[in-house]
Design an enzyme around this catalytic site. Structure first.
Site, PDB file in Angstrom:
ATOM      1  NE  ARG A   9      -4.163  -1.568  -0.022  1.00 17.63           N
ATOM      2  CZ  ARG A   9      -4.190  -2.560  -0.907  1.00 17.63           C
ATOM      3  NH1 ARG A   9      -3.157  -2.739  -1.731  1.00 17.63           N
ATOM      4  NH2 ARG A   9      -5.226  -3.376  -0.976  1.00 17.63           N
ATOM      5  CD  GLU A  43      -2.611   3.568  -5.911  1.00 16.66           C
ATOM      6  OE1 GLU A  43      -3.365   2.794  -6.523  1.00 16.66           O
ATOM      7  OE2 GLU A  43      -1.473   3.245  -5.504  1.00 16.66           O
ATOM      8  CG  HIS A  72      -2.558  -0.365  -7.742  1.00 14.60           C
ATOM      9  ND1 HIS A  72      -3.128   0.331  -6.705  1.00 14.60           N
ATOM     10  CD2 HIS A  72      -2.547  -1.663  -7.339  1.00 14.60           C
ATOM     11  CE1 HIS A  72      -3.460  -0.492  -5.716  1.00 14.60           C
ATOM     12  NE2 HIS A  72      -3.116  -1.712  -6.081  1.00 14.60           N
TER      13      HIS A  72
END
Length: 323
Positions: free
Chosen positions: A242, A271, A289
């Site tokens: 994370r 993000e 991601h």
């Protein structure tokens, strides 16, 4: 008997959306534009189930909307720190996630970032694309060897163990780890891994450090300026966990001032609005991601949500219940 209504907050793989439409009254998000807080509140009031993703922030304010119809939130992702779990419990909402199915693909991305950072792959790609490569020379773009080095894993759950397996058996790497809830001794012995007593011990002993701990307040900025300074000058930091586990400003300074050699990041604080300081650096590999982003894994994640929904609406306990 009327079919339950479910609302999906983002676009899902076509195979899963088709299955949803067979089983339920479904509101899909064909535009794939994130829903606003007000839209999420309306979804909770008008559907029996809300199916968000890990990037949908389900706050206490959203969960506290009056006249809720929804009884279950089926999160599309293994993480669930996007949801205020305590607020969900208070309101009697069931929350599920999608563990297990994304283990290998996320571990693959972690190894990809490790290799990219160690061998300066992003920098080299830009050099070639920009027409700046002038040919081979003995001292050009020297990186660090991966084979035989030491990999330190902060968090030693399923994804970290999968990465350790690839690193140890594929690249002959020595494995260090730290985790308050270590796996069985059989697993540790199978990877010839060594448990470190503290994060600090691991940071100082590893050539590569990969983060695999959950997000949330307990781990926010776990990797800060003080801890980055404990890493070896030729070390690399990898994050597929994370974004808020790492203090972005401290990492940017560490990379700029060469406290460490490089980093590979698949997740970021705030993000998709990442700190622009990262974009000015050559010694960081950046991915959007992509940890679980394979056809097979995203379909499996969707099917896991479907399994949890089926159990819930049948009056059974969903196997992936987290609240």
């Amino acid at each position: 008997m009327n079919k339950p209504k479910v609302i999906v907050t983002r676009k899902w793989p076509a195979l899963v959306e088709a299955r949803l439409q067979e089983l339920y009254v479904v509101q899909l998000n064909e535009s794939d534009i994130p829903m606003t807080a007000d839209e999420l509140k309306i979804a909770l009031q008008t559907a029996d189930a809300l199916l968000p993703t890990v990037t949908d922030l389900i706050t206490a304010d959203i969960l506290g909307v009056p006249n809720k119809r929804a009884k279950i939130i089926g999160n599309f992702g293994v993480g669930y720190n996007n949801i205020d779990i305590e607020a969900a419990k208070k309101d009697g909402l069931v929350v599920t996630n999608t563990p297990h199915v994304l283990t290998d693909c996320t571990a693959d991305i972690a190894m990809l970032l490790l290799l990219m950072s160690a061998r300066r792959a992003s920098e080299g790609d830009r050099l070639v694309r920009n027409g700046q490569w002038t040919g081979w020379r003995p001292t050009h773009m020297l990186g660090q060897k991966v084979t035989g080095k030491t990999l330190g894993l902060i968090g030693f759950g399923r994804i970290a163990q999968a990465m350790a397996k690839k690193a140890h058996h594929g690249f002959g790497m020595k494995i260090l780890f730290t985790d308050p809830y270590p796996p069985s001794q059989e697993i540790i012995d199978g990877l010839q891994a060594t448990q470190c007593a503290t994060v600090e011990e691991l940071l100082s002993g590893a050539n590569f450090v990969s983060l695999h701990c959950p997000g949330g307040e307990a781990t926010k900025h776990l990797i800060n300026e003080q801890r980055l300074k404990l890493m070896q000058p030729l070390a690399h930091l990898i994050n597929t966990a994370r974004g808020d586990v790492v203090d972005s400003k401290a990492l940017i300074r560490a990379l700029k001032e060469r406290w460490i050699a490089g980093a590979g990041l698949d997740v970021f604080e705030g993000e998709p609005n990442i700190d622009p300081g990262f974009l000015e650096l050559d010694n960081v590999a950046l991915l959007p991601h992509l940890g679980s982003a394979t056809e097979e894994t995203r379909v499996a994640m969707g099917n896991r949500v479907l399994d949890n929904l089926a159990a819930f609406f049948a009056g059974q306990e969903p196997r992936d219940r987290v609240a």
